[in-house]
Design an enzyme around this catalytic site. Sequence first.
Site, PDB file in Angstrom:
ATOM      1  N   GLU A 307       0.821  -1.218   0.000  1.00 23.54           N
ATOM      2  CA  GLU A 307       0.000   0.000   0.000  1.00 23.54           C
ATOM      3  C   GLU A 307       0.856   1.269   0.000  1.00 23.54           C
ATOM      4  O   GLU A 307       0.590   2.201   0.757  1.00 23.54           O
ATOM      5  CB  GLU A 307      -0.955  -0.005   1.208  1.00 23.54           C
ATOM      6  N   ASP A 381      -8.621  -8.593   4.655  1.00 26.56           N
ATOM      7  CA  ASP A 381      -8.282  -7.521   5.584  1.00 26.56           C
ATOM      8  C   ASP A 381      -9.271  -7.380   6.725  1.00 26.56           C
ATOM      9  O   ASP A 381     -10.057  -6.435   6.735  1.00 26.56           O
ATOM     10  CB  ASP A 381      -8.165  -6.192   4.828  1.00 26.56           C
ATOM     11  N   GLU A 403      -1.699 -11.815  13.400  1.00 30.14           N
ATOM     12  CA  GLU A 403      -2.110 -10.412  13.545  1.00 30.14           C
ATOM     13  C   GLU A 403      -3.625 -10.334  13.550  1.00 30.14           C
ATOM     14  O   GLU A 403      -4.277 -10.540  12.531  1.00 30.14           O
ATOM     15  CB  GLU A 403      -1.536  -9.549  12.416  1.00 30.14           C
ATOM     16  N   GLU A 409     -12.180  -1.672  12.688  1.00 33.45           N
ATOM     17  CA  GLU A 409     -12.163  -0.953  11.412  1.00 33.45           C
ATOM     18  C   GLU A 409     -13.360  -1.304  10.535  1.00 33.45           C
ATOM     19  O   GLU A 409     -13.970  -0.439   9.928  1.00 33.45           O
ATOM     20  CB  GLU A 409     -10.854  -1.280  10.670  1.00 33.45           C
TER      21      GLU A 409
END
Lengths: 717, 717
Positions: A307, A381, A403, A409
């Site tokens: 990104e 994601d 993770e 989010e």
Amino acid sequence: MTSLRFVFLFLLISFSTAAQKDYKLWLQYNTVADSTAASEYKNNLKGIAVLGNSETIKIAEKELKTGFADMLGSIPEIRKDVKGENNLIVGSQMNLSSEIKTELQADLNKINTEGFVIKAILLKNKKQIVITGKNDIAVLYGVFHFLRILQTNKSVKDLNIADSPKTNIRILNHWDNLDRTVERGYAGFSLWNWQKLPDFIDQRYIDYARANASIGINGTVLTNVNANALILTPQYLEKVEALANVFRPYGIKVYLTARFSAPIEIGNLKTADPKDPEVINWWKNKSAEIYKRIPDFGGFLVKANSEGQPGPQNYGRDHVDGANMLADAVAPFGGVIMWRAFVYSEHDANDRAKQAYAEFQPYDGKFKENVMVQVKNGAIDFQPREPFHPLFGAMPKTPLMMEFQITQEYLGFSAHLVFLPKLFQEVLESDTFQKGKGSTVAKVVDGTLYKNKLTGTAGVANIGNDLNWTGHPFAQANWYGFGRLAWNPYLDSEVIAEEWLRSTFSNNENFIKPVKNIMIESREAVVNYMTPLGLHHIMDTGHHYGPGPWVSNLSRPEWNPTYYHKADKNGIGFDRSKSGTDAVWQYAPEAAKLFDNVETCPEKELLWFHHLSWDYKLKNGQTLWNGLALKYQQGVDQVRKMQDVWNKTENYIDSERFNEVKMLLEIQHKEAKWWRDACLLYFQQFSGKALPDGVEKPTQTLEYFKSLKFPFAPGNG
Amino acid sequence: MTSLRFVFLFLLISFSTAAQKDYKLWLQYNTVADSTAASEYKNNLKGIAVLGNSETIKIAEKELKTGFADMLGSIPEIRKDVKGENNLIVGSQMNLSSEIKTELQADLNKINTEGFVIKAILLKNKKQIVITGKNDIAVLYGVFHFLRILQTNKSVKDLNIADSPKTNIRILNHWDNLDRTVERGYAGFSLWNWQKLPDFIDQRYIDYARANASIGINGTVLTNVNANALILTPQYLEKVEALANVFRPYGIKVYLTARFSAPIEIGNLKTADPKDPEVINWWKNKSAEIYKRIPDFGGFLVKANSEGQPGPQNYGRDHVDGANMLADAVAPFGGVIMWRAFVYSEHDANDRAKQAYAEFQPYDGKFKENVMVQVKNGAIDFQPREPFHPLFGAMPKTPLMMEFQITQEYLGFSAHLVFLPKLFQEVLESDTFQKGKGSTVAKVVDGTLYKNKLTGTAGVANIGNDLNWTGHPFAQANWYGFGRLAWNPYLDSEVIAEEWLRSTFSNNENFIKPVKNIMIESREAVVNYMTPLGLHHIMDTGHHYGPGPWVSNLSRPEWNPTYYHKADKNGIGFDRSKSGTDAVWQYAPEAAKLFDNVETCPEKELLWFHHLSWDYKLKNGQTLWNGLALKYQQGVDQVRKMQDVWNKTENYIDSERFNEVKMLLEIQHKEAKWWRDACLLYFQQFSGKALPDGVEKPTQTLEYFKSLKFPFAPGNG
């Protein structure tokens, strides 16, 4: 007269602490209301012997004092030695008398360096309870565990616990920027007040460390993975050092994110090529400089060539080159590199879900031994639901770090009650089949599957400077649950929910039982009203707030929701089976087969792996269109049920938190309907079918939902 | 046994509230330690009669309960009527019995609509204390005043108070952006969580309103003067409405900043010309829309044609055109326009200090009657010391609103202990001589000089979401003191300091006396170590953190520190006398004469008005260079003295706030030395003279100080 004053003092307490319960997290230390339990504690804990003098032991002693004072109204006599019976003896192995040591030797042999023993023993025929471990940090963990026993009103009579963390690194990733904005932060702004550091130590730093230690978290990455090189300058390192000094006695190591181009940006070099001797040297010197300030500095977390972040590929090198170069720089000091596998390329037209595996799997065995590859739980994601990431189990020679994202989010920011340990558990229990049946993700993460030495779990923090730390009172449970699962990835989320509720609110069964149920159900609710049946990545752009299945105009195809749901008149879903992108091949054959076959593919992940017609028959006989619509409705109904349950809890808890959660559930209900209506109206354009019975009529038009704009939604870094 | 529990409960209190004292501001309601006072309160306050049922009266009742419980350990019986003697009778005039009303008629005649009466009376030979006013908000003000009497341990026996605010609008200006950054904010980020509004009402909104009501603040501008038009869209107005609903029962009206170009940005018009009928209509409709939601909406604050903000001059119109157009829009609803006079033009080569006067003074008498012109206290920009703004007293037909800055943009952010009421008082006591001797700024502000109907005082808020609201515990005193001076601009800052200290920390004289002294001295200290003898605007660029007298490369000349100090080998200072820019002519002749003549110009403002040689002899016989250097040193010495005093207070207050202030004073000391060293080394280049005896040797070189960069200093909007 005295008893009158007693009553009034009680009033006084309730006035002055009402606004502060939110701040105290799961360390409320409420008065033990169960009189049997209270007398048991008092009878068995008449004195405390605190052995040792370290800062950590002083913290343990203070914690015991606070806990006893708040829970039992009195503090047992505290001494430096053992006298009489019914003492709590607190100290590390080396500070125990040889007699106690002998008595506990077998238990001590069971634990690792961070593990603890809590045991009721008879010493010269006198009953004592010992909390010990191989060092003072372990003792502190034991003390918090012991206080949790009191908080949850369990018996201390026959204690016999030997517990060790199953992973080495249990760490929070703060996506905090130097201007104190927090990328994907929904609980205010960064705790780190860089302006006033190093000289001003905010009490919150201490309270933060204490809360983390209480759940076994032992590391924190202070800065955003989208990194700023300035954190590595002396001006900032001085501030980092001050934080490290605060955190150290709580057993928490500080880590930083390393911006790969830092040698250029702050080092005045012309390149950041990991094979360039000057670059190599720059990182070695920088590491030495950091370790001089912070001898127990943990290491670096790196997001590279992802990104837009710089990385080794900018110089024709690969991730291994980059990671190993940094690994060499920190190795002499015992540091680690956590290198993220979250990559997908604008130059790669392949299914985004396949790219991380395709890139990283071939690197297995090539990383230095102090490198960990940090892998998100799923291949896209942090969606409300994703199948486990295919890298888990697929890199036997590489320590893979989990993770998780604690900050919500994609799950309603800090306005939605979603108990994430349920999600985490689902991932950890997933079977990769990579070493036969039972090769769960948990066994990859804790290193038992492939005997990895380094192990760890990272959580993207949901902590900010809101008075209640996490924005939503129940989001505190996600921080708590993350810590508990990082310690032991085999814990049941229901057990965690109950522990947390008892420590945070009340031990009253009339409260615990229904509220635990809504916590447990909350994750499925959010999946239902946002992305049922395997849908994913259909949120609005940038801020990721609310639905945006119609978004199709972003520059990179894989940023568009339409890329993921592929709805058209023929159906909906992303075909990742053999007939599609064949992403299923990245899993072990047993798993691949399961996902590939539409008959065996779990329906919760159906549209993740398959593109199916609107008339496709679900297992319950409903058509896909009807089933999808009813799932959306079910999500809304589940939130309503959560509201009903919550509204009956008023008498069990303080009015402030009761009202907060009530208001937030109203937002959640409103937004669940928003998701349902916007998604169904949008998909209905393709299905051309009416909403089935039982699905409420949308309250607004599709055009209305498409018109909504949120220019200042938080967390949009 | 009971007394034992009593002791333990006390322990419990101290544990659970230690972290929270910071949050409670001046409303600590500490237990009354003076037993004589405590018995007097108990004997005279055996019951409370609360008359009325409004939300405001309920708040007053709750406040009394909290105050009594916390300060005296018990709450008197609370009833809806009066029974027996030694009652506290609380209610507005209309709710009093005719007997009490008659008894208090003379007192009620003395107060205005927001004023209150607190009086001990004999009613049928029974002693009672009455708190009343013309409405419930006034009663609430009286209740807070009464509680302050208890907090400061004063007698309640012969109470006879009739007090009214001397200005109509007592308002905070929040320079808060919609992304929650705060321009010039040093206490975290904005309290307004726009994301969760309108549905989530943060407890802080309520606590904010309560704190403001306790000091008589009755208005708040929620948004930055550098405005964003989106606040005027329905999406945001719904959120503003929710805040207005929270604040209303506390007597606080909500105001917004109006971006002048809003008709273009959110109204789809082609122009924002204030003479354009469509624009006029747009603002009328927008006002009607706002008032429909918020019937008591206060009005708009406008920064126009200033520092890049749009305004009427963009269309060839003037400030009067712009202000009056908006005034007409809100007039039907009773709204006001606060139009800022803070203007200076990049096209005007004149002394910046003269420009606001030059532009606005001729407009006197031209504004509609619901327009107030809001004038900063000095002609430049909130410097540690400025002479009063020449507009005060110079626009007899225009209500001039005072704009103070509570946030310490130029005074050490939230790290320096600077008690600003001392600065405010100096301004308010300044004599403008505009209507003869005694025409003080206070008389302009409270309207008595020219009989203005509308009056007000604005303060740029220093409030953020830091746990302690203001970043520095002592910065709470600036919020407090602002409110008290807005209520009564004639209050002595020493009285305010003492009130605040007693309410916030302790009534112990051994604490009060020395700490009050350092508060009172603190403002002169910051002037000395930053900008002594009339120096101004020599801070670093953008963020305004730390010294930057060398800065000379900014695009607009009047943004450069060199523009203001004009140091060269011949001397230093800005000649605004007749021989210079003649800015002195903007003052009334008596004041102008005083400033113009270097002999009569107060030395504290010497270099504001005069450019003088380095050898110029100060009144004490020192040369200007030596005097300047010694002033800088004196500032540092004063901070050291503050540290010495503070370090002796440990036994009188809680350890948390003791430590916080101690750490902050260390920062202040470090930064005071930084200012001294950087400025003296820089000016020494021109003076060519050695530092006099008594001035410490600089610790770093000038180059070092010039090299310092602070890319993420807070508040840089």
